[in-house]
Write a protein that holds these residues in place. Structure first.
Motif, short mmCIF file in Angstrom:
data_model
loop_
_atom_site.label_atom_id
_atom_site.label_comp_id
_atom_site.label_asym_id
_atom_site.label_seq_id
_atom_site.Cartn_x
_atom_site.Cartn_y
_atom_site.Cartn_z
N ASP A 37 26.09 3.18 -8.24
CA ASP A 37 24.83 3.93 -8.23
C ASP A 37 23.89 3.43 -7.14
O ASP A 37 23.30 4.22 -6.39
N LEU A 38 23.76 2.13 -7.03
CA LEU A 38 22.81 1.56 -6.07
C LEU A 38 23.28 1.80 -4.63
O LEU A 38 22.45 2.05 -3.74
N ALA A 39 24.57 1.75 -4.39
CA ALA A 39 25.09 2.00 -3.05
C ALA A 39 24.79 3.44 -2.62
O ALA A 39 24.39 3.69 -1.47
N ILE A 40 24.98 4.38 -3.53
CA ILE A 40 24.69 5.77 -3.19
C ILE A 40 23.20 5.96 -2.92
O ILE A 40 22.81 6.65 -1.96
N TYR A 41 22.38 5.34 -3.72
CA TYR A 41 20.94 5.46 -3.51
C TYR A 41 20.52 4.85 -2.16
O TYR A 41 19.72 5.43 -1.42
N ALA A 42 21.07 3.68 -1.85
CA ALA A 42 20.73 3.02 -0.58
C ALA A 42 21.15 3.86 0.61
O ALA A 42 20.40 4.02 1.58
N ALA A 45 18.03 10.41 -10.61
CA ALA A 45 19.22 11.21 -10.87
C ALA A 45 20.46 10.61 -10.23
O ALA A 45 21.59 10.82 -10.69
N VAL A 46 20.27 9.83 -9.17
CA VAL A 46 21.40 9.18 -8.49
C VAL A 46 22.08 8.18 -9.42
O VAL A 46 23.29 7.96 -9.35
N PHE A 47 21.31 7.58 -10.32
CA PHE A 47 21.82 6.51 -11.18
C PHE A 47 22.45 7.13 -12.43
O PHE A 47 21.93 7.03 -13.54
N SER A 48 23.60 7.73 -12.22
CA SER A 48 24.26 8.50 -13.26
C SER A 48 25.39 7.73 -13.96
O SER A 48 25.74 8.05 -15.11
N GLN A 49 25.97 6.73 -13.30
CA GLN A 49 27.13 6.06 -13.85
C GLN A 49 26.77 4.81 -14.65
O GLN A 49 27.42 4.50 -15.66
N SER A 50 25.77 4.08 -14.22
CA SER A 50 25.43 2.82 -14.90
C SER A 50 24.95 3.01 -16.34
O SER A 50 25.32 2.22 -17.21
N ASN A 95 18.42 5.33 -21.40
CA ASN A 95 17.06 5.31 -20.85
C ASN A 95 16.62 3.92 -20.44
O ASN A 95 15.89 3.75 -19.45
N SER A 96 17.08 2.90 -21.17
CA SER A 96 16.72 1.53 -20.82
C SER A 96 17.32 1.14 -19.47
O SER A 96 16.68 0.43 -18.69
N VAL A 97 18.52 1.60 -19.19
CA VAL A 97 19.15 1.31 -17.90
C VAL A 97 18.39 2.02 -16.78
O VAL A 97 18.11 1.43 -15.73
N ARG A 98 18.06 3.28 -16.99
CA ARG A 98 17.32 4.02 -15.97
C ARG A 98 15.99 3.35 -15.66
O ARG A 98 15.56 3.28 -14.50
N PHE A 99 15.33 2.85 -16.69
CA PHE A 99 14.06 2.17 -16.49
C PHE A 99 14.22 0.92 -15.63
O PHE A 99 13.36 0.63 -14.79
N ARG A 100 15.31 0.20 -15.82
CA ARG A 100 15.52 -1.05 -15.07
C ARG A 100 15.74 -0.80 -13.58
O ARG A 100 15.57 -1.72 -12.78
N TRP A 101 16.10 0.40 -13.21
CA TRP A 101 16.31 0.70 -11.79
C TRP A 101 15.00 0.98 -11.06
O TRP A 101 14.97 1.02 -9.82
N GLN A 102 13.90 1.19 -11.76
CA GLN A 102 12.67 1.61 -11.09
C GLN A 102 12.19 0.57 -10.08
O GLN A 102 11.85 0.91 -8.94
N GLU A 103 12.14 -0.69 -10.49
CA GLU A 103 11.69 -1.74 -9.57
C GLU A 103 12.66 -1.93 -8.42
O GLU A 103 12.25 -2.17 -7.28
N VAL A 104 13.94 -1.81 -8.70
CA VAL A 104 14.95 -1.95 -7.65
C VAL A 104 14.77 -0.85 -6.60
O VAL A 104 14.83 -1.11 -5.39
N ARG A 105 14.55 0.37 -7.05
CA ARG A 105 14.33 1.48 -6.12
C ARG A 105 13.11 1.23 -5.25
O ARG A 105 13.13 1.47 -4.04
#
Length: 220
Positions: free
Chosen positions: A84-89, A152-157, A181-191
């Motif tokens: 997910d993170l690679a695709i977003y980057a 929306a990019v973070f679909s697999q994690s 939802n907890s996983v999606r929330f954790r990506w906010q700061e990373v993004r």
């Protein structure tokens, strides 16, 4: 006890994940992807286990079979986070510009190859090679200029945590929406950190440069 140390050794670099860095070459991008994927894996998996186990949480690690199950699950979840993170980057690098497609594809392909080149860790689940191959395929086939700057990019994690967490299926069915939802929330700061630190021009300028061999992904 050695196995328990191995599990927690997977997360030795988590504190470093909060350090803001300039991501202007492939090695720094590799480090960012590895450390943030590890961070989300740790906080999501161990947080879920802690919530479900309550006061019995420390006792879980006295059971070698359960500890091994955690150790195997973490790598599959980590691969999903990495994907997910690679695709977003790469999407941020391309920024809806078709002329950046080839350069982004080369940079992201090289970085993912470097991360995964050593193969499965000894304690990984037997499906690790299959999931790793899917990560490569997702990166290779991505149309980078069409990747949105959104969660929306973070679909697999989120799905990976529900699938692989060593918790009985009946409980995971009850928890599924909250866990995702907890996983999606954790990506906010990373993004946010990636938006602030990514130097797309510098990375694309180096798209044809040779790269040095990195170390293994976390936990080794």
């Amino acid at each position: 006890m050695a196995l328990l140390k191995r599990i927690f050794g997977f997360f030795t670099q988590i504190r470093a994940s909060s350090v803001k860095v300039k991501i202007d070459d492939q090695e720094r991008l590799r480090q960012f992807l590895v450390s943030r994927a590890s961070h989300v894996t740790q906080t999501a998996l161990y947080g879920y286990l802690r919530t479900r186990a309550g006061s019995r949480y420390p006792q879980l690690f006295a059971n070698d079979d359960f500890a091994k199950a955690i150790n195997a699950a973490k790598w599959n979840i980590w691969l999903a986070c990495l994907s997910d993170l690679a695709i977003y980057a790469g999407g941020l690098m391309a920024r809806e510009r078709a002329d950046r497609q080839a350069g982004t594809a080369r940079v992201m392909g090289l970085v993912i190859d470097r991360i995964l080149q050593d193969g499965p860790p000894p304690e990984a689940h037997q499906e690790y090679p299959v999931i790793a191959a899917d990560v490569r395929k997702r990166v290779e086939s991505c149309r980078w200029d069409s990747v949105p700057d959104s969660e929306a990019v973070f679909s697999q994690s989120p799905d990976a945590l529900v699938r692989w967490a060593p918790i009985v299926d009946q409980l995971k069915e009850l928890d599924a929406d909250i866990v995702r939802n907890s996983v999606r929330f954790r990506w906010q700061e990373v993004r946010r950190d990636l938006r602030q630190g990514l130097d797309a021009e510098a990375l694309l300028a180096q798209a044809t440069d040779n790269v040095t061999r990195p170390g293994r992904a976390p936990g080794t």
